[in-house]
Design a protein around this motif. Structure first.
Motif, PDB file in Angstrom:
ATOM      1  N   PHE A  88      70.132  58.085 -31.468  1.00 19.27           N
ATOM      2  CA  PHE A  88      70.169  56.679 -31.054  1.00 19.27           C
ATOM      3  C   PHE A  88      71.082  55.871 -31.972  1.00 19.27           C
ATOM      4  N   MET A  96      74.976  57.088 -31.612  1.00 19.72           N
ATOM      5  CA  MET A  96      75.644  56.573 -30.416  1.00 19.72           C
ATOM      6  C   MET A  96      75.872  55.071 -30.537  1.00 19.72           C
ATOM      7  N   SER A  97      74.889  54.343 -31.051  1.00 16.98           N
ATOM      8  CA  SER A  97      75.029  52.891 -31.204  1.00 16.98           C
ATOM      9  C   SER A  97      76.189  52.547 -32.128  1.00 16.98           C
ATOM     10  N   TRP A 130      79.573  53.293 -30.436  1.00 15.46           N
ATOM     11  CA  TRP A 130      79.806  52.260 -29.433  1.00 15.46           C
ATOM     12  C   TRP A 130      80.307  50.977 -30.092  1.00 15.46           C
ATOM     13  N   ALA A 179      76.798  54.933 -22.190  1.00 16.39           N
ATOM     14  CA  ALA A 179      76.141  54.860 -23.490  1.00 16.39           C
ATOM     15  C   ALA A 179      74.717  54.339 -23.355  1.00 16.39           C
ATOM     16  N   ILE A 180      74.530  53.348 -22.496  1.00 15.70           N
ATOM     17  CA  ILE A 180      73.191  52.790 -22.295  1.00 15.70           C
ATOM     18  C   ILE A 180      72.237  53.842 -21.746  1.00 15.70           C
ATOM     19  N   LEU A 185      71.249  56.003 -24.541  1.00 16.66           N
ATOM     20  CA  LEU A 185      70.364  55.292 -25.465  1.00 16.66           C
ATOM     21  C   LEU A 185      68.981  55.049 -24.878  1.00 16.66           C
ATOM     22  N   TYR A 208      67.049  58.164 -25.653  1.00 15.07           N
ATOM     23  CA  TYR A 208      66.717  58.336 -27.066  1.00 15.07           C
ATOM     24  C   TYR A 208      65.870  57.207 -27.631  1.00 15.07           C
ATOM     25  N   PHE A 209      65.885  56.041 -27.005  1.00 18.48           N
ATOM     26  CA  PHE A 209      64.930  55.001 -27.399  1.00 18.48           C
ATOM     27  C   PHE A 209      63.523  55.451 -27.039  1.00 18.48           C
ATOM     28  N   SER A 230      62.641  58.435 -29.348  1.00 18.80           N
ATOM     29  CA  SER A 230      62.545  58.134 -30.774  1.00 18.80           C
ATOM     30  C   SER A 230      61.422  57.160 -31.110  1.00 18.80           C
ATOM     31  N   ALA A 256      75.421  63.171 -30.833  1.00 19.69           N
ATOM     32  CA  ALA A 256      75.866  61.785 -30.683  1.00 19.69           C
ATOM     33  C   ALA A 256      77.373  61.690 -30.873  1.00 19.69           C
ATOM     34  N   GLY A 308      79.265  60.342 -27.754  1.00 24.06           N
ATOM     35  CA  GLY A 308      79.904  59.069 -28.069  1.00 24.06           C
ATOM     36  C   GLY A 308      81.384  59.225 -28.341  1.00 24.06           C
TER      37      GLY A 308
END
Length: 254
Positions: A56, A59-60, A63, A78-79, A82, A85-86, A89, A118, A122
């Protein structure tokens, strides 16, 4: 950069095959296969956060640092990554019941893989993919629409299957049960099936080798574990389980 990225993908694909073979001989000691021989441990909730959160965060960060960060198609892809993984996680760990433990060795191996993954996903979406590939129109393309449908179907199966497992027993009950709801009517590891479907969908919606390598890794990591779980159910429940004629991870196939 593309040359190095391609080398990474090839290396990870080869390593996935090695891991697939190795996991038929070595069972990762976490979850229902927990084994003290894997060394020092932490509680399951913290273990899952530490293991999954790097994907998470990674990738963030990729981005945020990218010049393509406001382009619609890369943003949406990407969202989707995420969202998974949100949930994995920060939501899934809080739903875990019991006082299970997770070895630090498993956490570290998982965290390293998630960092690399990631970078693969990403890196491809925001840095390596051709500039003309992910135009806004990509969001209406056949690969994206089909892949997104498969992705969300897999996510739904995965989350529902985890819920089925969590609710097999009432508080205070220590018996073991065969999961029978949802996709457990077809496979003994329906949660793993859902995750494999999910990342197959991601590979389709990105139409990328990076996504395909991740889907390969998902199968390489989960299929041997599904085989181990299947054998455990056979041993524990005997004919009651065998007569269900379930596959391991892919309905009607394997």
């Amino acid at each position: 950069m593309t040359k190095y990225f391609d080398t990474l993908l090839i290396a990870m694909a080869v390593l996935a095959v090695v891991v697939f073979v190795a996991l038929h001989f070595v069972t990762a000691g976490y979850g229902m296969m927990y084994n003290k021989r894997w060394g020092a441990t932490v509680n399951n909730r913290l273990g899952w956060v530490l293991m999954e959160a790097p994907a998470f965060v990674g990738m963030s960060a990729l981005w945020w640092a990218s010049e393509r960060k406001v382009e619609a198609a890369p943003m949406v892809m990407a969202i989707l990554f995420l969202i998974h993984y949100f949930q994995r996680s920060f939501v899934f760990p809080m739903l875990i019941r019991g006082k299970g433990r997770m070895p630090w060795t498993i956490i570290l191996m998982g965290a390293v893989f998630n960092c690399i993954n990631a970078a693969m996903q990403g890196g491809w979406i925001f840095y390596v993919s051709p500039l003309e590939l992910y135009r806004d129109s990509w969001l209406c393309s056949t690969p994206f629409v089909l892949g997104a449908a498969v992705f969300f179907a897999g996510m739904a199966i995965n989350i529902h299957s985890d819920s089925v497992i969590r609710n097999l027993r009432r508080p205070g009950d220590t018996r073991h049960y065969i999961p029978r709801r949802g996709m457990y009517r077809y496979v003994s590891s329906a949660n793993y099936f859902g995750e494999f479907v999910e990342w197959t969908g991601f590979a389709i919606l990105t139409w990328s080798w990076a996504g395909a390598v991740f889907a390969l890794w998902t199968f390489a990591n989960l299929a041997p574990r599904a085989e181990t779980i299947h054998k455990r159910y056979c041993k524990e429940f005997g004919d009651e389980f065998r007569q269900l004629r379930l596959k391991r991870i892919i309905p009607y196939i394997y």
